[in-house]
Design a protein around this motif. Structure first.
Motif, PDB file in Angstrom:
ATOM      1  N   LEU A  20       0.836  -1.193   0.000  1.00 38.09           N
ATOM      2  CA  LEU A  20       0.000   0.000   0.000  1.00 38.09           C
ATOM      3  C   LEU A  20       0.875   1.248   0.000  1.00 38.09           C
ATOM      4  N   ALA A  21       0.576   2.093  -0.927  1.00 34.97           N
ATOM      5  CA  ALA A  21       1.373   3.297  -1.081  1.00 34.97           C
ATOM      6  C   ALA A  21       0.753   4.411  -0.246  1.00 34.97           C
ATOM      7  N   HIS A  22       1.036   5.646  -0.634  1.00 38.89           N
ATOM      8  CA  HIS A  22       0.446   6.757   0.119  1.00 38.89           C
ATOM      9  C   HIS A  22      -0.960   7.029  -0.379  1.00 38.89           C
ATOM     10  N   HIS A  23      -1.441   6.133  -1.220  1.00 39.48           N
ATOM     11  CA  HIS A  23      -2.740   6.331  -1.841  1.00 39.48           C
ATOM     12  C   HIS A  23      -3.376   4.977  -2.078  1.00 39.48           C
ATOM     13  N   VAL A  44      12.778   8.945 -12.229  1.00 36.00           N
ATOM     14  CA  VAL A  44      12.781   9.822 -11.053  1.00 36.00           C
ATOM     15  C   VAL A  44      12.976   8.964  -9.808  1.00 36.00           C
ATOM     16  N   ASN A  47      11.187   9.758  -3.275  1.00 35.35           N
ATOM     17  CA  ASN A  47      10.091   9.307  -2.423  1.00 35.35           C
ATOM     18  C   ASN A  47       8.888  10.230  -2.593  1.00 35.35           C
ATOM     19  N   PRO A  48       7.678   9.812  -2.296  1.00 30.10           N
ATOM     20  CA  PRO A  48       7.385   8.463  -1.799  1.00 30.10           C
ATOM     21  C   PRO A  48       7.403   7.371  -2.869  1.00 30.10           C
ATOM     22  N   HIS A  49       7.448   7.746  -4.158  1.00 28.91           N
ATOM     23  CA  HIS A  49       7.447   6.706  -5.189  1.00 28.91           C
ATOM     24  C   HIS A  49       8.450   7.004  -6.285  1.00 28.91           C
ATOM     25  N   VAL A  50       9.236   5.999  -6.605  1.00 26.68           N
ATOM     26  CA  VAL A  50      10.078   6.077  -7.797  1.00 26.68           C
ATOM     27  C   VAL A  50       9.148   6.009  -9.005  1.00 26.68           C
ATOM     28  N   SER A  51       9.466   6.754 -10.053  1.00 28.92           N
ATOM     29  CA  SER A  51       8.617   6.695 -11.246  1.00 28.92           C
ATOM     30  C   SER A  51       9.468   6.672 -12.514  1.00 28.92           C
ATOM     31  N   GLU A  69       4.591   3.707 -11.972  1.00 29.57           N
ATOM     32  CA  GLU A  69       4.759   4.086 -10.570  1.00 29.57           C
ATOM     33  C   GLU A  69       5.342   2.892  -9.827  1.00 29.57           C
ATOM     34  N   SER A  72       8.952   2.881  -2.894  1.00 33.30           N
ATOM     35  CA  SER A  72       9.806   3.947  -2.372  1.00 33.30           C
ATOM     36  C   SER A  72      11.252   3.665  -2.768  1.00 33.30           C
ATOM     37  N   THR A  73      12.101   4.639  -2.556  1.00 31.74           N
ATOM     38  CA  THR A  73      13.522   4.415  -2.867  1.00 31.74           C
ATOM     39  C   THR A  73      14.081   3.273  -2.017  1.00 31.74           C
ATOM     40  N   GLN A  74      13.685   3.211  -0.730  1.00 32.12           N
ATOM     41  CA  GLN A  74      14.186   2.131   0.134  1.00 32.12           C
ATOM     42  C   GLN A  74      13.750   0.773  -0.394  1.00 32.12           C
ATOM     43  N   TYR A 127       6.543  -1.523   1.170  1.00 29.00           N
ATOM     44  CA  TYR A 127       6.539  -0.190   0.603  1.00 29.00           C
ATOM     45  C   TYR A 127       7.514  -0.022  -0.541  1.00 29.00           C
TER      46      TYR A 127
END
Lengths: 127, 282
Positions: A20-23, A44, A47-51, A69, A72-74, A127
């Motif tokens: 689950l992402a931030h959305h 790109v 955070n919160p998402h590499v794209s 989408e 996260s980078t981590q 994440y």
């Protein structure tokens, strides 16, 4: 460079690598995967998402920019991604869950780099 | 004394009087102002200063040893929460008619592949309780006077005060997405009561909003030899549902990690397929 444009829809075999992402992520069709080969327009690493913006030509050579989408980078780093993994102009195949409404966007599941390296979208389903 | 001398004398006299008047005003006006400020009604004066949670005086107060220390990184896990709705809080309470209609509209939107009032995805704070159920590390620092939780996703923070203070007066502390959290220990449980929520663009979960009457009580335990944090959410909101809405969530200790900056940036957000235009119903 031969870029093939057809969506390769493969059976859904793996659980989504992206948690689950931030959305909400109900807009993605998680029952099937598409595979798109194209040229990286933008990577790109943020955070919160590499794209990733991927230019994908169809049979007639008409190019569509697909927006992927990712986690996260981590999450991506744990799966082997780095900031330098992709750069504009690179050829890559990306497998993902497409938007259900047909717009050119998808949730990244994994990528196959030009040297054949397969990178999952994130490690361990987080994440 | 000639006429000329008289005029000159008078001029100096006038300047001297004017100078005296300026001097008097310079000294007197601030004093009058101070006097006026002192005469303000006491209910408009600045609140009395209290020791902050990080003040040495407050930290040094003698207190019983807490039953556990939550300091660490905690990861929300779908696997640990299959029985309670995972990212949603199940079982649902009996929703009031307006909230029920909103919830059903949300279910319908999601079934059609659209997010519904996805404000957390549009860079609004998720706030409590949603910020606790995101799959990102939650960095927790426990002190004798306070627990600070920082959810990596969007770097949302909450402060749980343990130093015996009462809830802040809403007259001087505005409502917020994390709310005003006061905790105390009951045997092996940390009990946290949170009030004074901002209701604007604030949701418990899809389709179920937070009103300004929302109140949250959490009963937090440490289990599995300190490897699992368990939090039972007891939520009331007479505007949106009847009685108590109770759901228990769990996190696993994930200390081999650190959190980092992860703000929601509008320019990047608008370009993501899930949060850009067209993916969200309002």
């Amino acid at each position: 460079m031969r870029l093939f444009n057809r969506f390769l829809v493969v059976p859904f075999l793996l659980a989504s690598a992206v948690g689950l992402a931030h959305h909400s992520n109900v807009m993605f069709d998680k029952d099937k995967e598409i595979s798109l080969k194209g040229t990286v327009k933008e990577f790109v690493f943020a955070n919160p998402h590499v794209s990733i913006l991927l230019s994908v030509p169809d049979e007639k050579g008409v190019v569509t920019d697909w927006s992927f989408e990712a986690a996260s980078t981590q999450g991506m780093v744990h799966a082997g991604w780095r900031k330098s993994t992709l750069k504009p102009g690179d050829s890559v195949t990306i497998v993902g869950h497409a938007l259900r409404d047909g717009r050119p966007g998808a949730q990244l599941v994994r990528a196959i780099l030009s040297d054949g390296t397969v990178l999952q979208g994130s490690a361990g389903g987080n994440y | 004394m000639s006429l000329k001398d008289t005029l000159c004398f008078d001029t100096w006299l006038l300047w001297g009087r004017a100078g005296s008047a300026v001097l008097v005003l310079t000294i007197a006006v601030p004093q009058l102002g101070a006097q006026a400020r002192q005469n303000l009604p006491s209910n408009k004066s600045a609140p009395a200063e209290q020791p902050g949670a990080l003040s040495k005086e407050n930290l040094a107060q003698p207190r019983p040893k807490p039953p556990f220390d939550l300091t660490g990184n905690w990861m929300f896990s779908a696997a640990l929460n299959r029985d309670n709705g995972v990212f949603n809080f199940l079982p649902l309470p009996k929703l009031k008619p307006a909230a029920k209609a909103l919830y059903e509209a949300g279910q319908k939107a999601e079934a059609s592949g659209k997010a519904f009032h996805n404000d957390a995805g549009a860079c609004w704070p998720a706030g409590m309780p949603m910020m606790m159920t995101r799959v990102w590390p939650n960095q927790t620092i426990q002190l004798p006077t306070m627990i600070l939780m920082i959810q990596m996703l969007k770097n949302e923070m909450r402060w749980i005060y343990l130093d015996g203070r009462p809830h802040a007066d809403p007259e001087i502390k505005p409502p917020s997405y994390a709310g005003d959290s006061i905790g105390h220990w009951e045997s092996d449980t940390l009990v946290v009561e949170t009030t004074n929520f901002e209701s604007k663009h604030h949701w418990v979960q899809t389709g179920i909003p937070v009103s300004d009457q929302f109140k949250l009580v959490e009963r937090i335990k440490l289990k599995d030899d300190g490897k699992t944090m368990e939090d039972t959410f007891i939520m009331t909101d007479p505007v949106n549902w009847e009685g108590e809405w109770v759901s228990t969530k769990r996190w696993y200790r994930y200390d081999n990690s650190d959190i980092e900056e992860a703000y929601c940036l509008p320019d990047l957000n608008d370009r993501l397929p899930a949060t850009g235009p067209g993916s969200n119903i309002r």
